[in-house]
Each structure stands twice: as C-alpha cells, then as structure tokens.
Motif scaffolding. Structure first.
Motif, PDB file in Angstrom:
ATOM      1  N   ARG A 164      51.773  24.099  11.394  1.00  0.00           N
ATOM      2  CA  ARG A 164      50.387  24.462  11.695  1.00  0.00           C
ATOM      3  C   ARG A 164      49.635  24.555  10.375  1.00  0.00           C
ATOM      4  O   ARG A 164      50.116  25.139   9.402  1.00  0.00           O
ATOM      5  N   ALA A 165      48.431  23.969  10.352  1.00  0.00           N
ATOM      6  CA  ALA A 165      47.623  23.965   9.136  1.00  0.00           C
ATOM      7  C   ALA A 165      46.181  24.288   9.480  1.00  0.00           C
ATOM      8  O   ALA A 165      45.702  23.983  10.577  1.00  0.00           O
ATOM      9  N   ARG A 166      45.513  24.896   8.511  1.00  0.00           N
ATOM     10  CA  ARG A 166      44.092  25.235   8.689  1.00  0.00           C
ATOM     11  C   ARG A 166      43.322  24.704   7.478  1.00  0.00           C
ATOM     12  O   ARG A 166      43.731  24.899   6.339  1.00  0.00           O
ATOM     13  N   ASN A 167      42.200  24.039   7.783  1.00  0.00           N
ATOM     14  CA  ASN A 167      41.263  23.569   6.759  1.00  0.00           C
ATOM     15  C   ASN A 167      39.934  24.232   7.036  1.00  0.00           C
ATOM     16  O   ASN A 167      39.360  24.051   8.108  1.00  0.00           O
ATOM     17  N   CYS A 168      39.462  24.989   6.055  1.00  0.00           N
ATOM     18  CA  CYS A 168      38.215  25.723   6.241  1.00  0.00           C
ATOM     19  C   CYS A 168      37.486  25.805   4.903  1.00  0.00           C
ATOM     20  O   CYS A 168      38.087  26.218   3.901  1.00  0.00           O
ATOM     21  N   ALA A 169      36.224  25.410   4.892  1.00  0.00           N
ATOM     22  CA  ALA A 169      35.377  25.507   3.698  1.00  0.00           C
ATOM     23  C   ALA A 169      36.040  24.857   2.484  1.00  0.00           C
ATOM     24  O   ALA A 169      36.039  25.400   1.392  1.00  0.00           O
ATOM     25  N   GLY A 170      36.638  23.682   2.690  1.00  0.00           N
ATOM     26  CA  GLY A 170      37.245  22.951   1.586  1.00  0.00           C
ATOM     27  C   GLY A 170      38.576  23.478   1.119  1.00  0.00           C
ATOM     28  O   GLY A 170      39.147  22.990   0.148  1.00  0.00           O
ATOM     29  N   SER A 171      39.103  24.471   1.801  1.00  0.00           N
ATOM     30  CA  SER A 171      40.384  25.056   1.436  1.00  0.00           C
ATOM     31  C   SER A 171      41.377  24.817   2.563  1.00  0.00           C
ATOM     32  O   SER A 171      41.053  25.006   3.730  1.00  0.00           O
ATOM     33  N   ALA A 172      42.595  24.400   2.205  1.00  0.00           N
ATOM     34  CA  ALA A 172      43.618  24.129   3.214  1.00  0.00           C
ATOM     35  C   ALA A 172      44.839  25.004   2.953  1.00  0.00           C
ATOM     36  O   ALA A 172      45.154  25.324   1.806  1.00  0.00           O
ATOM     37  N   GLN A 173      45.487  25.400   4.062  1.00  0.00           N
ATOM     38  CA  GLN A 173      46.716  26.171   3.916  1.00  0.00           C
ATOM     39  C   GLN A 173      47.577  25.992   5.150  1.00  0.00           C
ATOM     40  O   GLN A 173      47.087  25.721   6.237  1.00  0.00           O
ATOM     41  N   TRP A 174      48.876  26.118   4.934  1.00  0.00           N
ATOM     42  CA  TRP A 174      49.808  26.156   6.045  1.00  0.00           C
ATOM     43  C   TRP A 174      49.735  27.552   6.639  1.00  0.00           C
ATOM     44  O   TRP A 174      49.553  28.537   5.912  1.00  0.00           O
ATOM     45  N   ILE A 175      49.839  27.644   7.956  1.00  0.00           N
ATOM     46  CA  ILE A 175      49.879  28.941   8.614  1.00  0.00           C
ATOM     47  C   ILE A 175      51.039  28.946   9.602  1.00  0.00           C
ATOM     48  O   ILE A 175      51.516  27.887  10.022  1.00  0.00           O
ATOM     49  N   ALA A 176      51.490  30.117   9.942  1.00  0.00           N
ATOM     50  CA  ALA A 176      52.638  30.228  10.842  1.00  0.00           C
ATOM     51  C   ALA A 176      52.271  29.665  12.215  1.00  0.00           C
ATOM     52  O   ALA A 176      51.194  29.927  12.726  1.00  0.00           O
ATOM     53  N   PRO A 177      53.186  28.868  12.775  1.00  0.00           N
ATOM     54  CA  PRO A 177      52.892  28.300  14.111  1.00  0.00           C
ATOM     55  C   PRO A 177      52.934  29.323  15.142  1.00  0.00           C
ATOM     56  O   PRO A 177      53.014  29.898  15.875  1.00  0.00           O
TER      57      PRO A 177
END
Length: 177
Positions: A164-177
């Motif tokens: 699971r990944a999140r892209n928000c305001a030019g910033s991306a990170q892996w997040i727990a599924p």
C-alpha cells in the motif's frame, strides 16, 4: 519478486488512468465516484474522459441536473475508486471537484450518440412510471464537466506481500496495508 518503487507505483497509476481514457475495456475507464449526500455517502460509476498528469486532474462528464452535481456543489471533496481485478490493484483518488456547465468546446467533441444523456425530461433521478417516460433530449446547457484535481493517490496491491502506498502533495510513502 521485485517490489516496485514508489515512483514506479505512481507511474503505473498514471499509465492506467491514461489507458482508462483511451480504452473502453480498461479497468480505469469506469471508476466509482463517491460523494457526500444528504443522508450520507453516495457512490456511482462514471466514465473517465480525461487524465492529465501535468495538472494532476481527471475529467468526468455528467448532466448538470444530476444529484452528484448538487452534492459536489455542497461539498467538492470526493473520491474516485478504480479496481483492476487482473492486477489485484485498488487505486483510490481523493479529489477536489470543480464544475463547469455548458462547456461548448468540450460539448462539440461529444459524439451525437452520447449527447442524449446530457439533458432529457424529466431530469436524472426523477420518478417515472416506466422507462419509456424518459425522453432523451440533448441540452448543451445541462452538460457539465467535472474537473477532479487529485489531492491524494493511494494504491493497494493484493500481492504477497500486500503493498500500500500513498502519494500526497508531492510526497510518497509506503503505508501498512
């Protein structure tokens, strides 16, 4: 198995959205649009008509008399959801929607066969006794373009392991599924 990078994941999302605009059989062609209605959440399938990575915007067309337009005027925050069964991929797009009615340039590009869904009597959602009681009638003033500016992209891939990944305001990170 090689795990794609966050950049790969975002590139894949935009490729799929572009395919959804161009290919009637692509999973991203018919996302679910979720809005906030008078009594809670509302969701319906829409047709993806545009995807512009440079502006971070997606485009959907609708009848200006539809309930989704009323809901978006009251609260322009919405979500578009794409499910790709073959890839086992969910794409959730949180968006802020602006509404443009009577867009003559875009209307001119709508095929004649599709224009009948933008207008008609009675308007969308009105009670009728039988399907034949609705009379399609193209009304350019009732044609609305929903421009969905993406605020956040979240993906969930149901591989082993789930990703699971999140892209928000030019910033991306892996997040727990």
């Amino acid at each position: 198995m090689t795990i794609p990078t966050l950049d790969d994941t975002l590139n894949d999302v935009w490729q799929r959205l572009g395919r959804g605009v161009a290919d009637r059989k692509a999973p991203a062609r018919h996302p679910v649009l979720a809005t906030v209605g008078k009594t809670g959440g509302e969701a319906r399938m829409v047709v993806l008509r545009g995807a512009d990575r440079a502006t971070g915007c997606l485009e959907v067309h609708t009848d200006a008399a539809s309930s989704k337009v009323t809901e978006l005027r009251a609260n322009p925050n919405a979500t578009l959801l794409v499910w790709d069964q073959k890839a086992r991929l969910q794409i959730r797009l949180r968006v802020k929607v602006s509404i443009s009615e009577g867009d003559t340039d875009t209307w001119a590009r709508v095929p004649d066969t599709a224009r009948g869904v933008y207008g008609g009597t009675p308007p969308p959602g009105a009670p009728i006794n039988a399907p034949s009681d609705h009379r399609p009638n193209p009304i350019p003033a009732r044609f609305a373009v929903l421009t969905c500016r993406i605020v956040e992209i979240e993906t969930l891939t149901l591989d082993t392991p789930h990703r699971r990944a999140r892209n928000c305001a030019g910033s991306a990170q892996w997040i727990a599924p």
